[in-house]
Design a protein around this motif. Structure first.
Motif, PDB file in Angstrom:
ATOM      1  N   ALA A   1       0.814  -1.216   0.000  1.00 32.06           N
ATOM      2  CA  ALA A   1       0.000   0.000   0.000  1.00 32.06           C
ATOM      3  C   ALA A   1       0.845   1.263   0.000  1.00 32.06           C
ATOM      4  N   GLU A   2       2.056   1.208   0.527  1.00 32.94           N
ATOM      5  CA  GLU A   2       2.883   2.411   0.588  1.00 32.94           C
ATOM      6  C   GLU A   2       3.325   2.881  -0.790  1.00 32.94           C
ATOM      7  N   HIS A   3       3.171   2.030  -1.809  1.00 40.33           N
ATOM      8  CA  HIS A   3       3.557   2.398  -3.176  1.00 40.33           C
ATOM      9  C   HIS A   3       2.338   2.661  -4.066  1.00 40.33           C
ATOM     10  N   THR A   4       1.175   2.876  -3.449  1.00 38.75           N
ATOM     11  CA  THR A   4      -0.031   3.153  -4.234  1.00 38.75           C
ATOM     12  C   THR A   4       0.107   4.471  -4.990  1.00 38.75           C
ATOM     13  N   LEU A   5      -0.310   4.461  -6.263  1.00 37.47           N
ATOM     14  CA  LEU A   5      -0.251   5.640  -7.121  1.00 37.47           C
ATOM     15  C   LEU A   5      -1.645   5.991  -7.623  1.00 37.47           C
ATOM     16  N   PHE A   6      -1.805   7.267  -8.006  1.00 38.48           N
ATOM     17  CA  PHE A   6      -3.073   7.768  -8.524  1.00 38.48           C
ATOM     18  C   PHE A   6      -2.800   8.441  -9.866  1.00 38.48           C
ATOM     19  N   LEU A   7      -3.329   7.855 -10.932  1.00 38.05           N
ATOM     20  CA  LEU A   7      -3.181   8.444 -12.268  1.00 38.05           C
ATOM     21  C   LEU A   7      -4.301   9.454 -12.478  1.00 38.05           C
TER      22      LEU A   7
ATOM     23  N   ILE B   1      -8.473   5.011   0.281  1.00 39.48           N
ATOM     24  CA  ILE B   1      -8.684   3.703  -0.335  1.00 39.48           C
ATOM     25  C   ILE B   1      -8.365   2.621   0.684  1.00 39.48           C
ATOM     26  N   ALA B   2      -9.341   1.806   0.997  1.00 38.91           N
ATOM     27  CA  ALA B   2      -9.125   0.713   1.944  1.00 38.91           C
ATOM     28  C   ALA B   2      -8.266  -0.356   1.281  1.00 38.91           C
ATOM     29  N   THR B   3      -7.136  -0.663   1.893  1.00 40.13           N
ATOM     30  CA  THR B   3      -6.203  -1.652   1.357  1.00 40.13           C
ATOM     31  C   THR B   3      -5.921  -2.679   2.440  1.00 40.13           C
ATOM     32  N   PRO B   4      -6.420  -3.898   2.304  1.00 37.63           N
ATOM     33  CA  PRO B   4      -6.165  -4.927   3.334  1.00 37.63           C
ATOM     34  C   PRO B   4      -4.680  -5.183   3.526  1.00 37.63           C
ATOM     35  N   ALA B   5      -4.289  -5.429   4.776  1.00 38.18           N
ATOM     36  CA  ALA B   5      -2.882  -5.670   5.088  1.00 38.18           C
ATOM     37  C   ALA B   5      -2.492  -7.133   4.920  1.00 38.18           C
TER      38      ALA B   5
ATOM     39  N   PRO C   1       8.979  18.088  -1.541  1.00 41.45           N
ATOM     40  CA  PRO C   1       9.670  17.530  -2.704  1.00 41.45           C
ATOM     41  C   PRO C   1       9.847  16.028  -2.585  1.00 41.45           C
ATOM     42  N   GLY C   2       9.783  15.359  -3.710  1.00 40.03           N
ATOM     43  CA  GLY C   2       9.913  13.911  -3.762  1.00 40.03           C
ATOM     44  C   GLY C   2       8.955  13.349  -4.779  1.00 40.03           C
ATOM     45  N   PRO C   3       9.006  12.042  -5.002  1.00 38.20           N
ATOM     46  CA  PRO C   3       8.086  11.423  -5.974  1.00 38.20           C
ATOM     47  C   PRO C   3       6.633  11.627  -5.560  1.00 38.20           C
ATOM     48  N   SER C   4       5.837  12.093  -6.483  1.00 39.39           N
ATOM     49  CA  SER C   4       4.433  12.356  -6.196  1.00 39.39           C
ATOM     50  C   SER C   4       3.610  11.091  -6.355  1.00 39.39           C
ATOM     51  N   ARG C   5       2.579  10.963  -5.544  1.00 41.42           N
ATOM     52  CA  ARG C   5       1.657   9.840  -5.673  1.00 41.42           C
ATOM     53  C   ARG C   5       0.607  10.117  -6.739  1.00 41.42           C
TER      54      ARG C   5
END
Length: 262
Positions: free
Chosen positions: A93-99, A146-150, A177-181
């Motif tokens: 879940a920590e790498h979830t992105l939104f297009l 967004i609910a993301t089961p662990a 600053p940093g990579p945007s989600r």
């Protein structure tokens, strides 16, 4: 010797114009008919591709182990595209992105993408297009919850390439600053290098109802190669060819030879 042509007779000029129009009409009909046949050939090619896609989609779903085996031993992931899958794994879940700027139901919003690890730590990871959510227009930088089961999860879907690219004016920046989600486009290979995840060179479009109250819409458009579009173009070219032929016959033959001469 008596000359039957009267001074100033327009007959030579008329004959010259007749043959020029005839040549132009023949060339135009040949060109439009050729373009119509080319569109029919394109339609046949696209129809064969669509048949191959439908055949792949009708196969038995690949499991996580089968997907790993098939993708690791192949240099080209093309034969795997559009295959159904039934996967087991854990969300990262920590790498979830939104297009951004993705539409569904005629509304703009986000496509939500989350990596799924297909085994224990260190195993391969596949990027899953989980669904669509509307964006908050009052606060455009606000991300939806967004609910993301662990724990371990199971999901159904189909294999696809990278998400479709949209025109991008400038790279999306983050605050701080940093990579945007939130991103406009995503390249799977570049994202793998950015995160260090062993990502497979394809994605999974998740299907089925939204799990766990995540509120994700999955009314994905059907895969269509645009066969009907080529048939429409072919009809237009053949119609133009027929129109040129009709106009030529009427104005250059019927009206020319049927009208009484002085």
């Amino acid at each position: 010797m008596q000359d039957h042509e009267t001074p100033g007779s327009p007959r030579p000029r008329v004959e010259w114009r007749f043959w020029l129009i005839t040549l132009a009409a023949v060339l135009t009909m040949a060109l439009t008919a050729s373009l119509g046949r080319w569109q029919l050939a394109r339609a046949a090619h696209k129809q064969a591709l669509q048949a191959a896609i439908d055949e792949r989609a009708s196969r038995h779903p690949l499991s996580s182990a089968q997907l790993l085996t098939a993708s690791s031993g192949a240099d080209d992931s093309g034969p795997l595209l559009h295959r159904p899958v039934h996967l087991q794994g854990r969300w990262l879940a920590e790498h979830t992105l939104f297009l951004d700027n993705r539409q569904m139901y005629g509304r703009p919003g986000f496509f939500v993408l989350t990596p799924l690890r297909l085994g224990p730590p260190g195993a391969a990871v596949v990027l899953v297009q989980r669904g669509w959510v509307p964006r908050d227009f009052q606060e455009r930088s606000r991300l939806p919850d967004i609910a993301t089961p662990a724990g371990p999860v199971q999901l159904d879907g189909r294999l696809a390439g990278s998400p479709a690219r949209l025109y991008e004016f400038a790279a999306t920046t983050a605050d701080p600053p940093g990579p945007s989600r939130i991103r406009q486009n995503l390249d799977v290979v570049a994202f793998a290098a950015e995160t260090g995840l062993p990502l497979l060179p394809l994605t999974v479009v998740q299907t089925g109802s939204s799990e766990g109250g995540a509120g994700l819409a999955r009314d994905w458009p059907a895969v269509d190669n645009g066969v009907s579009k080529h048939y429409g173009y072919a009809f237009q070219w053949f119609g133009l060819c027929a129109l040129v032929a009709i106009l030529y016959v009427w104005f250059q033959l019927i009206r020319r030879f049927a009208r009484p001469r002085p």
